[in-house]
Design a protein around this motif. Structure first.
Motif, mmCIF file in Angstrom:
data_model
loop_
_atom_site.group_PDB
_atom_site.id
_atom_site.type_symbol
_atom_site.label_atom_id
_atom_site.label_comp_id
_atom_site.label_asym_id
_atom_site.label_seq_id
_atom_site.Cartn_x
_atom_site.Cartn_y
_atom_site.Cartn_z
ATOM 1 N N PRO A 106 0.697 -1.155 -0.142
ATOM 2 C CA PRO A 106 -0.031 -0.110 0.063
ATOM 3 C C PRO A 106 0.917 1.410 -0.053
ATOM 4 C CG PRO A 106 0.021 -1.168 2.118
ATOM 5 C CD PRO A 106 0.596 -1.759 1.125
ATOM 6 N N THR A 107 0.327 2.428 -0.624
ATOM 7 C CA THR A 107 0.979 3.620 -0.534
ATOM 8 C C THR A 107 0.082 4.831 0.162
ATOM 9 O OG1 THR A 107 0.261 3.925 -2.714
ATOM 10 C CG2 THR A 107 2.573 3.001 -2.442
ATOM 11 N N PRO A 108 -0.201 4.680 1.241
ATOM 12 C CA PRO A 108 -0.993 5.491 2.092
ATOM 13 C C PRO A 108 -0.820 6.964 1.934
ATOM 14 C CG PRO A 108 0.324 4.483 3.526
ATOM 15 C CD PRO A 108 0.652 3.751 2.236
ATOM 16 N N GLU A 109 0.480 7.460 1.611
ATOM 17 C CA GLU A 109 0.678 8.874 1.620
ATOM 18 C C GLU A 109 0.558 9.398 0.378
ATOM 19 O OE1 GLU A 109 1.368 10.895 4.134
ATOM 20 O OE2 GLU A 109 0.974 8.898 5.283
ATOM 21 N N LEU A 110 0.209 8.639 -0.848
ATOM 22 C CA LEU A 110 0.365 9.027 -2.246
ATOM 23 C C LEU A 110 -0.483 10.030 -2.526
ATOM 24 C CD1 LEU A 110 0.855 8.779 -5.246
ATOM 25 C CD2 LEU A 110 -0.513 6.755 -5.314
ATOM 26 N N ASN A 111 -1.927 9.840 -2.264
ATOM 27 C CA ASN A 111 -3.080 10.591 -2.545
ATOM 28 C C ASN A 111 -2.882 12.090 -1.850
ATOM 29 O OD1 ASN A 111 -4.415 9.285 -4.687
ATOM 30 N ND2 ASN A 111 -4.838 7.957 -3.076
ATOM 31 N N PRO A 112 -2.291 12.243 -0.505
ATOM 32 C CA PRO A 112 -2.479 13.557 0.143
ATOM 33 C C PRO A 112 -1.049 13.976 -0.450
ATOM 34 C CG PRO A 112 -1.941 11.639 1.729
ATOM 35 C CD PRO A 112 -2.593 11.042 0.537
ATOM 36 N N GLN A 113 -0.212 13.512 -0.651
ATOM 37 C CA GLN A 113 1.162 14.057 -1.143
ATOM 38 C C GLN A 113 0.871 14.523 -2.612
ATOM 39 O OE1 GLN A 113 4.773 11.906 -0.357
ATOM 40 N NE2 GLN A 113 4.509 12.238 1.722
ATOM 41 N N LEU A 114 0.214 13.794 -3.444
ATOM 42 C CA LEU A 114 -0.048 14.276 -4.724
ATOM 43 C C LEU A 114 -0.986 15.480 -4.784
ATOM 44 C CD1 LEU A 114 -0.191 13.987 -7.834
ATOM 45 C CD2 LEU A 114 -2.071 12.227 -7.714
ATOM 46 N N ALA A 115 -1.997 15.707 -3.903
ATOM 47 C CA ALA A 115 -2.822 16.870 -3.666
ATOM 48 C C ALA A 115 -1.792 18.003 -3.364
ATOM 49 C CB ALA A 115 -3.906 16.554 -2.507
ATOM 50 N N GLU A 116 -1.148 17.812 -2.309
ATOM 51 C CA GLU A 116 -0.135 18.907 -2.012
ATOM 52 C C GLU A 116 0.732 19.319 -2.844
ATOM 53 O OE1 GLU A 116 3.761 19.511 0.967
ATOM 54 O OE2 GLU A 116 2.728 17.455 1.135
ATOM 55 N N PHE A 117 0.911 18.462 -3.964
ATOM 56 C CA PHE A 117 2.068 18.751 -5.080
ATOM 57 C C PHE A 117 1.386 19.451 -6.076
ATOM 58 C CE2 PHE A 117 4.310 18.018 -9.180
ATOM 59 C CZ PHE A 117 5.486 18.718 -8.920
ATOM 60 N N ILE A 118 0.045 19.127 -6.366
ATOM 61 C CA ILE A 118 -0.810 19.942 -7.210
ATOM 62 C C ILE A 118 -0.967 21.465 -6.927
ATOM 63 C CG2 ILE A 118 -3.240 19.974 -8.270
ATOM 64 C CD1 ILE A 118 -3.115 16.949 -8.462
ATOM 65 N N GLY A 119 -1.172 21.523 -5.346
ATOM 66 C CA GLY A 119 -1.414 22.766 -4.685
ATOM 67 C C GLY A 119 -0.193 23.739 -5.085
ATOM 68 N N THR A 120 0.764 23.213 -5.591
ATOM 69 C CA THR A 120 2.043 23.928 -5.765
ATOM 70 C C THR A 120 2.261 24.582 -7.300
ATOM 71 O OG1 THR A 120 3.658 22.140 -6.555
ATOM 72 C CG2 THR A 120 3.727 22.544 -4.077
ATOM 73 N N GLN A 121 1.285 24.044 -8.067
ATOM 74 C CA GLN A 121 1.054 24.481 -9.311
ATOM 75 C C GLN A 121 0.341 25.787 -9.481
ATOM 76 O OE1 GLN A 121 2.907 22.549 -11.861
ATOM 77 N NE2 GLN A 121 3.676 21.859 -9.751
ATOM 78 N N PRO A 122 0.852 26.870 -10.359
ATOM 79 C CA PRO A 122 -0.161 27.980 -10.437
ATOM 80 C C PRO A 122 -0.913 27.634 -11.431
ATOM 81 C CG PRO A 122 2.314 28.443 -10.571
ATOM 82 C CD PRO A 122 1.986 27.176 -10.646
ATOM 83 N N LEU A 123 -2.278 28.541 -11.615
ATOM 84 C CA LEU A 123 -2.974 28.098 -12.747
ATOM 85 C C LEU A 123 -2.603 27.788 -14.033
ATOM 86 C CD1 LEU A 123 -5.991 30.785 -11.879
ATOM 87 C CD2 LEU A 123 -5.691 28.256 -11.079
ATOM 88 N N ALA A 124 -3.178 27.079 -14.727
ATOM 89 C CA ALA A 124 -2.581 26.747 -15.953
ATOM 90 C C ALA A 124 -2.370 27.771 -16.979
ATOM 91 C CB ALA A 124 -3.560 25.281 -16.434
ATOM 92 N N GLU A 125 -3.171 28.628 -17.008
ATOM 93 C CA GLU A 125 -3.085 29.785 -18.073
ATOM 94 C C GLU A 125 -1.660 30.513 -17.762
ATOM 95 O OE1 GLU A 125 -7.317 29.243 -17.373
ATOM 96 O OE2 GLU A 125 -5.666 29.111 -16.078
ATOM 97 N N VAL A 126 -1.142 30.486 -16.334
ATOM 98 C CA VAL A 126 -0.011 31.185 -16.188
ATOM 99 C C VAL A 126 1.247 30.350 -15.687
ATOM 100 C CG1 VAL A 126 -1.092 33.226 -15.888
ATOM 101 C CG2 VAL A 126 -0.810 31.850 -13.828
ATOM 102 N N SER A 127 1.037 29.207 -15.750
ATOM 103 C CA SER A 127 1.978 28.233 -15.133
ATOM 104 C C SER A 127 3.488 28.519 -15.985
ATOM 105 C CB SER A 127 1.755 26.771 -15.653
ATOM 106 O OG SER A 127 0.793 26.338 -14.628
ATOM 107 N N PRO A 128 4.536 28.301 -15.186
ATOM 108 C CA PRO A 128 5.908 28.583 -15.769
ATOM 109 C C PRO A 128 6.278 27.618 -16.925
ATOM 110 C CG PRO A 128 6.150 27.621 -13.651
ATOM 111 C CD PRO A 128 4.666 27.954 -13.853
#
Length: 252
Positions: free
Chosen positions: A230-252
């Motif tokens: 099992p990978t219990p940290e996968l989804n919360p960490q994936l959500a956290e990483f997505i939160g580091t992304q600016p909106l797609a219209e202005v992503s670097p």
């Protein structure tokens, strides 16, 4: 050196050239001249973000956070690959394919160094939000207001849906079919400012939360608790990483 650390260092090295620059402000702002020692309010005052802009989604890409977020991304990729291998070994081919697809999508996302902070110039000026120091190479992004909500993760295909005022998460989820391999009990809401909230969506734990804001992302998690690895940290960490992304219209 662990595999996760090697991946993190490789990801950090890949952005090193782009990350070595003076502080910049992009989006709906005026050009500025940067000087060492500036704090957020100095940069905001010089840039003069449009009062009609979408300050809720403003993003601060902060150099000191790059290494930690590179490790976060490496951990997510490691867990997705672990899930893929475990699914294949268990004969769950559709789960393995879903994990592989998510792996490719995460791999394509940049390590940004986004600092979760209130970037409303008025709030910073009057002291309702901290006036933090800015590092060389940082970037502030003030985007225009989007008119969409995204549904990502264990879905048939990533959906970009029209924003509907006062609409709750479950309505957007109905419009974006989930895979059979999705976790049916919960989703993760990533708000435009990067904050992450877990929402129950099963009959026994339903928690609708507030209506979504324009530019929000809903992460439909992939299931992993029924495998030998099992990978219990996968989804919360994936959500956290997505939160580091600016909106797609202005992503670097």
């Amino acid at each position: 050196m662990t595999l996760r650390r090697r991946w993190a260092l490789a990801l950090l090295w890949s952005c090193a050239t782009a990350c070595q620059a003076a502080v910049t402000v992009s989006g709906d702002t005026q050009p500025i001249s940067w000087r060492p020692g500036m704090r957020l309010l100095d940069v905001m005052t010089a840039a003069q973000p449009d009062a009609q802009g979408y300050w809720l989604a403003a993003a601060w890409l902060h150099q000191p956070l790059l290494e930690r977020q590179a490790r976060l991304k490496a951990g997510v990729l490691f867990d997705l690959d672990t899930l893929r291998r475990a699914a294949w070994a268990a004969g769950r081919e559709s789960r393995a394919r879903a994990a592989a697809q998510l792996y490719r999508q995460v791999l394509a996302l940049p390590v940004t160094g986004r600092q979760i902070a209130k970037l409303d110039p008025v709030a910073v000026e009057v002291g309702f939000a901290p006036n933090l120091p800015v590092s060389e190479g940082d970037r502030l992004i003030y985007p225009s207001r989007p008119d969409t909500v995204r549904v990502f993760g264990a879905v048939v295909a990533t959906c970009t849906l029209a924003f509907q005022p006062m609409q709750l998460a479950r309505a957007y989820l109905r419009a974006c079919p989930a895979l059979a391999e999705a976790d049916a009990d919960q989703v993760w809401l990533i708000q435009p400012d990067g904050h992450v909230t877990r929402l129950g969506v099963a009959p026994w734990n339903r928690a609708d939360g507030l209506p979504l804001a324009p530019g929000s992302t809903l992460l439909v998690p992939i299931r992993s608790d029924d495998l030998d690895t099992p990978t219990p940290e996968l989804n919360p960490q994936l959500a956290e990483f997505i939160g580091t992304q600016p909106l797609a219209e202005v992503s670097p």
